[in-house]
Motif scaffolding. Structure first.
Motif, PDB file in Angstrom:
ATOM      1  N   GLU A  27      -5.031   1.238   1.153  1.00 15.16           N
ATOM      2  CA  GLU A  27      -4.021   1.753   1.963  1.00 15.16           C
ATOM      3  C   GLU A  27      -2.975   2.447   1.192  1.00 15.16           C
ATOM      4  OE1 GLU A  27      -0.617   2.134   4.538  1.00 15.16           O
ATOM      5  OE2 GLU A  27      -0.759   0.710   2.819  1.00 15.16           O
ATOM      6  N   THR A  76      12.829   5.146  -2.734  1.00 17.52           N
ATOM      7  CA  THR A  76      11.439   5.348  -2.459  1.00 17.52           C
ATOM      8  C   THR A  76      10.735   5.038  -3.999  1.00 17.52           C
ATOM      9  OG1 THR A  76      10.815   7.556  -2.865  1.00 17.52           O
ATOM     10  CG2 THR A  76      11.441   6.639  -0.575  1.00 17.52           C
ATOM     11  N   VAL A  79       6.565   5.015  -1.082  1.00 13.71           N
ATOM     12  CA  VAL A  79       6.972   3.822  -0.356  1.00 13.71           C
ATOM     13  C   VAL A  79       8.276   3.691  -0.256  1.00 13.71           C
ATOM     14  CG1 VAL A  79       6.209   1.515  -0.088  1.00 13.71           C
ATOM     15  CG2 VAL A  79       4.309   2.727  -1.004  1.00 13.71           C
ATOM     16  N   THR A 119      -3.737   5.983   0.051  1.00 10.17           N
ATOM     17  CA  THR A 119      -3.518   7.055   0.908  1.00 10.17           C
ATOM     18  C   THR A 119      -1.990   7.389   1.413  1.00 10.17           C
ATOM     19  OG1 THR A 119      -3.151   5.498   3.018  1.00 10.17           O
ATOM     20  CG2 THR A 119      -5.589   5.876   2.411  1.00 10.17           C
ATOM     21  N   ARG A 120      -1.032   6.921   0.618  1.00  7.66           N
ATOM     22  CA  ARG A 120       0.282   7.147   1.121  1.00  7.66           C
ATOM     23  C   ARG A 120       0.724   7.817  -0.244  1.00  7.66           C
ATOM     24  NH1 ARG A 120       2.642   1.415   2.917  1.00  7.66           N
ATOM     25  NH2 ARG A 120       4.638   2.588   3.090  1.00  7.66           N
ATOM     26  N   ALA A 148       3.603   5.816  -4.281  1.00  7.74           N
ATOM     27  CA  ALA A 148       2.483   4.912  -4.063  1.00  7.74           C
ATOM     28  C   ALA A 148       1.589   4.483  -5.096  1.00  7.74           C
ATOM     29  CB  ALA A 148       1.628   5.074  -2.677  1.00  7.74           C
TER      30      ALA A 148
END
Length: 223
Positions: A211, A181, A218, A214-215, A184
């Motif tokens: 968008e 990952t 990723v 908000t994370r 974000a």
């Protein structure tokens, strides 16, 4: 083969490179000749050409952000098959990015790259140079270790018309291949900085950024 940095649009090798780029890539991916003047003089933007027997046969552009600890490959151009241009550019670029890390006293997390989705651009010929075909390039990048970020990616067109270009994935080559990952927030900081040179951002790009904000993390998916 020689690996030569180009620092001015007045350099004849730049004109050769721009012609090669315009023959390979779709128009919306190519910055106009005269608009290169300031970027190519930026010491943090590294533009190199591969010169074989006096001719520009390939090129690459990249940059390293020490404050973010990430690099970005803007483009790689292979002008002809059978000369080992892709491997040559990859090795020379890797050595130079290692140098940039050492000079900044940082260790890179990895390198971003925008990667065409073959089925989305099947009508584009990419200069009829087989190594530049999106399916070939994507598989080579997968072999190297690139993965794609789990997001619906768009970017502003480089023709300054503010169009959303959606035929690509945002890829990342993690220095630690066990990484699965990316934060974000790191992606947002990178994209805002990378595309700060383009004043016209499409609504789709702004929506993507909002968008992402908000994370948390990723996921890095297989190419």
């Amino acid at each position: 083969m020689e690996y030569i940095r180009v620092r001015s649009i007045e350099d004849p090798k730049f004109a050769d490179m721009h012609r090669l780029m315009s023959a390979i890539f779709p128009p919306e991916e190519v910055l106009a000749f005269e608009l290169w003047k300031e970027p190519i003089e930026d010491p943090d933007i590294h533009v190199y050409v591969a010169v074989h027997e006096g001719a520009v046969v390939g090129a690459t552009e990249y940059r390293y952000y020490p404050e973010l600890r990430v690099a970005m490959t803007d483009f790689t151009i292979i002008g002809t098959a059978g000369l080992g241009i892709g491997r040559f550019l990859y090795v020379e670029r890797s050595r130079d990015v290692e140098r940039l890390q050492k000079e900044s006293g940082t260790e890179s997390l990895g390198m971003f790259a925008e990667i065409y989705r073959p089925h989305s651009v099947s009508s584009l010929k990419f200069g009829n140079v087989l190594p530049m075909h999106p399916a070939v390039r994507r598989e080579v990048l997968s072999h190297i270790g690139y993965r794609k970020l789990d997001l619906a990616y768009v970017h502003p067109s480089w023709d300054h018309e503010g169009k959303a270009v959606a035929e690509l994935d945002l890829g990342f080559f993690p220095q630690d291949e066990t990484r699965r990952t990316l934060p974000a927030a790191l992606i947002v900081r990178f994209l805002r900085q990378y595309y700060s040179a383009l004043p016209n951002k499409p609504a789709e790009w702004e929506d993507m950024i909002r968008e992402l904000e908000t994370r948390g993390e990723v996921e890095l998916l297989p190419l």
